[in-house]
Scaffold this motif. Sequence first.
Motif, PDB file in Angstrom:
ATOM      1  N   HIS A 248      -2.050  13.442   3.635  1.00 59.87           N
ATOM      2  CA  HIS A 248      -2.465  12.073   3.945  1.00 59.87           C
ATOM      3  C   HIS A 248      -1.559  11.482   5.024  1.00 59.87           C
ATOM      4  O   HIS A 248      -2.019  10.813   5.946  1.00 59.87           O
ATOM      5  CB  HIS A 248      -2.407  11.226   2.669  1.00 59.87           C
ATOM      6  CG  HIS A 248      -3.096   9.899   2.787  1.00 59.87           C
ATOM      7  ND1 HIS A 248      -2.507   8.810   3.385  1.00 59.87           N
ATOM      8  CD2 HIS A 248      -4.334   9.502   2.409  1.00 59.87           C
ATOM      9  CE1 HIS A 248      -3.351   7.779   3.340  1.00 59.87           C
ATOM     10  NE2 HIS A 248      -4.466   8.174   2.761  1.00 59.87           N
TER      11      HIS A 248
ATOM     12  N   LYS B  53      -4.697   3.816  -7.569  1.00 56.18           N
ATOM     13  CA  LYS B  53      -5.670   4.920  -7.655  1.00 56.18           C
ATOM     14  C   LYS B  53      -6.073   5.049  -9.119  1.00 56.18           C
ATOM     15  O   LYS B  53      -6.537   4.081  -9.702  1.00 56.18           O
ATOM     16  CB  LYS B  53      -5.051   6.188  -7.079  1.00 56.18           C
ATOM     17  CG  LYS B  53      -4.620   6.037  -5.614  1.00 56.18           C
ATOM     18  CD  LYS B  53      -5.623   6.615  -4.636  1.00 56.18           C
ATOM     19  CE  LYS B  53      -5.400   6.129  -3.232  1.00 56.18           C
ATOM     20  NZ  LYS B  53      -4.749   7.100  -2.362  1.00 56.18           N
TER      21      LYS B  53
ATOM     22  N   GLU C 166      -2.013   8.466   8.257  1.00 52.95           N
ATOM     23  CA  GLU C 166      -1.006   7.439   8.553  1.00 52.95           C
ATOM     24  C   GLU C 166      -0.496   7.658   9.978  1.00 52.95           C
ATOM     25  O   GLU C 166       0.687   7.887  10.228  1.00 52.95           O
ATOM     26  CB  GLU C 166       0.092   7.510   7.490  1.00 52.95           C
ATOM     27  CG  GLU C 166      -0.528   7.312   6.102  1.00 52.95           C
ATOM     28  CD  GLU C 166       0.398   7.550   4.929  1.00 52.95           C
ATOM     29  OE1 GLU C 166       1.622   7.512   5.112  1.00 52.95           O
ATOM     30  OE2 GLU C 166      -0.123   7.766   3.821  1.00 52.95           O
TER      31      GLU C 166
ATOM     32  N   GLU D   3       3.112  16.517  -0.914  1.00 52.70           N
ATOM     33  CA  GLU D   3       2.091  15.649  -1.510  1.00 52.70           C
ATOM     34  C   GLU D   3       1.721  16.190  -2.892  1.00 52.70           C
ATOM     35  O   GLU D   3       1.432  17.377  -3.037  1.00 52.70           O
ATOM     36  CB  GLU D   3       0.858  15.633  -0.593  1.00 52.70           C
ATOM     37  CG  GLU D   3      -0.163  14.569  -0.968  1.00 52.70           C
ATOM     38  CD  GLU D   3      -1.290  14.460   0.063  1.00 52.70           C
ATOM     39  OE1 GLU D   3      -1.012  14.226   1.253  1.00 52.70           O
ATOM     40  OE2 GLU D   3      -2.460  14.625  -0.341  1.00 52.70           O
TER      41      GLU D   3
ATOM     42  N   ASP E 177       4.973  12.330  -1.405  1.00 53.87           N
ATOM     43  CA  ASP E 177       3.849  11.398  -1.422  1.00 53.87           C
ATOM     44  C   ASP E 177       3.122  11.677  -2.732  1.00 53.87           C
ATOM     45  O   ASP E 177       2.325  12.602  -2.836  1.00 53.87           O
ATOM     46  CB  ASP E 177       2.939  11.639  -0.210  1.00 53.87           C
ATOM     47  CG  ASP E 177       1.666  10.798  -0.265  1.00 53.87           C
ATOM     48  OD1 ASP E 177       1.376  10.217  -1.328  1.00 53.87           O
ATOM     49  OD2 ASP E 177       0.954  10.747   0.748  1.00 53.87           O
TER      50      ASP E 177
ATOM     51  N   ALA F 235       0.967   9.764  -4.432  1.00 48.82           N
ATOM     52  CA  ALA F 235      -0.087   8.768  -4.662  1.00 48.82           C
ATOM     53  C   ALA F 235      -0.695   8.976  -6.057  1.00 48.82           C
ATOM     54  O   ALA F 235      -0.942   8.025  -6.786  1.00 48.82           O
ATOM     55  CB  ALA F 235      -1.153   8.871  -3.583  1.00 48.82           C
ATOM     56  N   ARG F 236      -0.909  10.250  -6.411  1.00 50.55           N
ATOM     57  CA  ARG F 236      -1.471  10.587  -7.730  1.00 50.55           C
ATOM     58  C   ARG F 236      -0.480  11.394  -8.569  1.00 50.55           C
ATOM     59  O   ARG F 236      -0.865  12.300  -9.307  1.00 50.55           O
ATOM     60  CB  ARG F 236      -2.779  11.359  -7.565  1.00 50.55           C
ATOM     61  CG  ARG F 236      -3.855  10.562  -6.852  1.00 50.55           C
ATOM     62  CD  ARG F 236      -5.179  11.314  -6.784  1.00 50.55           C
ATOM     63  NE  ARG F 236      -6.145  10.549  -6.017  1.00 50.55           N
ATOM     64  CZ  ARG F 236      -6.210  10.527  -4.693  1.00 50.55           C
ATOM     65  NH1 ARG F 236      -5.365  11.257  -3.974  1.00 50.55           N
ATOM     66  NH2 ARG F 236      -7.133   9.806  -4.072  1.00 50.55           N
TER      67      ARG F 236
ATOM     68  N   SER G 178       0.844  -1.202   0.000  1.00 52.27           N
ATOM     69  CA  SER G 178       0.000   0.000   0.000  1.00 52.27           C
ATOM     70  C   SER G 178       0.874   1.244   0.000  1.00 52.27           C
ATOM     71  O   SER G 178       2.066   1.195   0.343  1.00 52.27           O
ATOM     72  CB  SER G 178      -0.883   0.016   1.247  1.00 52.27           C
ATOM     73  OG  SER G 178      -0.083   0.224   2.400  1.00 52.27           O
ATOM     74  N   GLY G 179       0.242   2.362  -0.355  1.00 53.75           N
ATOM     75  CA  GLY G 179       0.945   3.641  -0.301  1.00 53.75           C
ATOM     76  C   GLY G 179       1.260   4.005   1.139  1.00 53.75           C
ATOM     77  O   GLY G 179       2.319   4.575   1.439  1.00 53.75           O
ATOM     78  N   THR G 180       0.343   3.667   2.007  1.00 55.62           N
ATOM     79  CA  THR G 180       0.548   3.957   3.429  1.00 55.62           C
ATOM     80  C   THR G 180       1.829   3.273   3.911  1.00 55.62           C
ATOM     81  O   THR G 180       2.668   3.896   4.561  1.00 55.62           O
ATOM     82  CB  THR G 180      -0.669   3.460   4.245  1.00 55.62           C
ATOM     83  OG1 THR G 180      -1.818   4.169   3.788  1.00 55.62           O
ATOM     84  CG2 THR G 180      -0.477   3.687   5.727  1.00 55.62           C
TER      85      THR G 180
HETATM   86  C1  LIG Z   1      -4.334   6.902  -1.133  1.00 54.88           C
HETATM   87  C2  LIG Z   1      -3.248   7.778  -0.644  1.00 54.88           C
HETATM   88  C3  LIG Z   1      -2.201   7.261   0.142  1.00 54.88           C
HETATM   89  C4  LIG Z   1      -2.171   5.840   0.653  1.00 54.88           C
HETATM   90  O1  LIG Z   1      -2.275   4.849  -0.265  1.00 54.88           O
HETATM   91  P1  LIG Z   1      -2.949   3.434   0.157  1.00 54.88           P
HETATM   92  O2  LIG Z   1      -2.500   2.513  -0.911  1.00 54.88           O
HETATM   93  O3  LIG Z   1      -4.411   3.664   0.215  1.00 54.88           O
HETATM   94  O4  LIG Z   1      -2.383   3.073   1.502  1.00 54.88           O
HETATM   95  C5  LIG Z   1      -1.201   8.121   0.531  1.00 54.88           C
HETATM   96  N1  LIG Z   1      -1.222   9.417   0.172  1.00 54.88           N
HETATM   97  C6  LIG Z   1      -2.192   9.946  -0.576  1.00 54.88           C
HETATM   98  C7  LIG Z   1      -2.133  11.374  -0.958  1.00 54.88           C
HETATM   99  C8  LIG Z   1      -3.247   9.151  -1.010  1.00 54.88           C
HETATM  100  O5  LIG Z   1      -4.230   9.684  -1.747  1.00 54.88           O
END
Ligand SMILES: *Cc1c(COP(=O)(O)O)cnc(C)c1O
Length: 325
Positions: free
Chosen positions: A70, A183, A75, A119, A152, A154-155, A44-46
Motif C-alpha cells: 500500500h 478497517k 501513498e 505489510e 504497515d 493496517a490489518r 488515516s493510516g496513510t
Molecule cells: C487501508 C490501508 C492503509 C491506509 O489507511 P487509510 O486509513 O485508508 O489511509 C495503509 N496500508 C494498508 C495495507 C491498508 O490496507
Amino acid sequence: MQQAELGDDGRTGQDGKGEDPTVVRLEKMASDLLEKEDALFCPSGTMANIVTVLSFAKKGELVALDPKSHIFSSETSIFSSDLFGRKAVLIETDKEGVPDLASLERLFAQQDIKLLCLENTSGYYGGNCLTVSQTDEICMLAARYQIPVHIDGARLWNAAASLHCEVSDLVRNADTVMFCLSKGLGAPVGSLLCGSKERIRAARELRKAIGGTMRQAGVLAAAGIAALENVNILSEDHEKVKWFVQLLKPHPLFDVQSYSHPTNMVYVRMTDRERTPKEVADDLKHQGLLGKAVSPDRLRLVFHKDISWVQVEQAANILNTYLQD
Ligand SMILES: *Cc1c(COP(=O)(O)O)cnc(C)c1O
C-alpha cells in the motif's frame, strides 16, 4: 463518542502528549497493547505511514519495500519528486507476499537503506499474514545492517486473530507499527502509529507539519477505544470467509486462491478471457454484491462485521448464480 471528554489535542503538555484526554487514553491503550513506548493518533493510516517514512529517511534517501505494498502503490506523495521525494528500492517477495531473505540481504549489503517497510496482513496477497517467526527473521536481518523496520499493520489485528498470537508478538522486533481502527475493527476514522518515545515525538511534529493535528479529536478516539475493546470480533469475519468459500460451487473459469494464513478476504482468480474482473465486479454490483478488481485476473471480496451470516449466504448465491449464466 457523545460522552467523550475533550481537549485540544494539538496543544502539547510538558510530557509531549496532547491535551485531549480521550486521545491520550487511546494512545496509551495502543502502546500498551503493542508493547511499544508511545503511540500517536492519526486521521488515516496513510498519514501515519507518511510521517513514519519521513521521520526515518530524508529527501533522496532509500526506503525498501514491496512494489505491491500500500505504501508504494497508494501513498505516492512519499516517492513523488514534487512532494516528499524519498527513493523506493523494490524488494522481492513470494506469491504470498513474504519477503525473500537472501535477496533482502544482498540489498542491505549493497545499498544504504534507511528503512524497510513490511505489510501485515498484505492487501495485495490475499490478506495473507506474515507470521511471528517470518517477521522476526526479517527484523533480525535488518538489525544486523542497522536498518529500522516499519510494519504497515493496517490489518494487524486480523493477522493476530488468524495466527492465534498476541499483536505484540507480531511487532516485537519492529521499530514502528501502524494499525487502522477503521478497517475490520469498525471505527469510523483513524489509525495509530506506535514506536519509541523519540520516534513518536518526531512523528507528532511531522503530523503537525502536514496538517494532521486535530483539536477535539477525542470524539473520534472514543470510537477507537470501543474498537480496541472489541478486537475479538475479527475471527468471526475469518469464519465467514471459510463458510463463503465452502458455499461456492466449482467452476471451470474461476477459482478461489488459497493462502497459508488467510484472514477476511477472498480472492477469486478468473481465467475467463471474455470478462475482465472489472466487468464482473460491475455486474455483481448490480446484483448487490460489492467486490473489487485488484489485478487483471483477480477479484477481491472482503468480509467484515456489518456483513451478517445471512448475507454471506446471499453473497455466495449471487456469485454462484452469476457464474452459471
Ligand atoms: C487501508 C490501508 C492503509 C491506509 O489507511 P487509510 O486509513 O485508508 O489511509 C495503509 N496500508 C494498508 C495495507 C491498508 O490496507
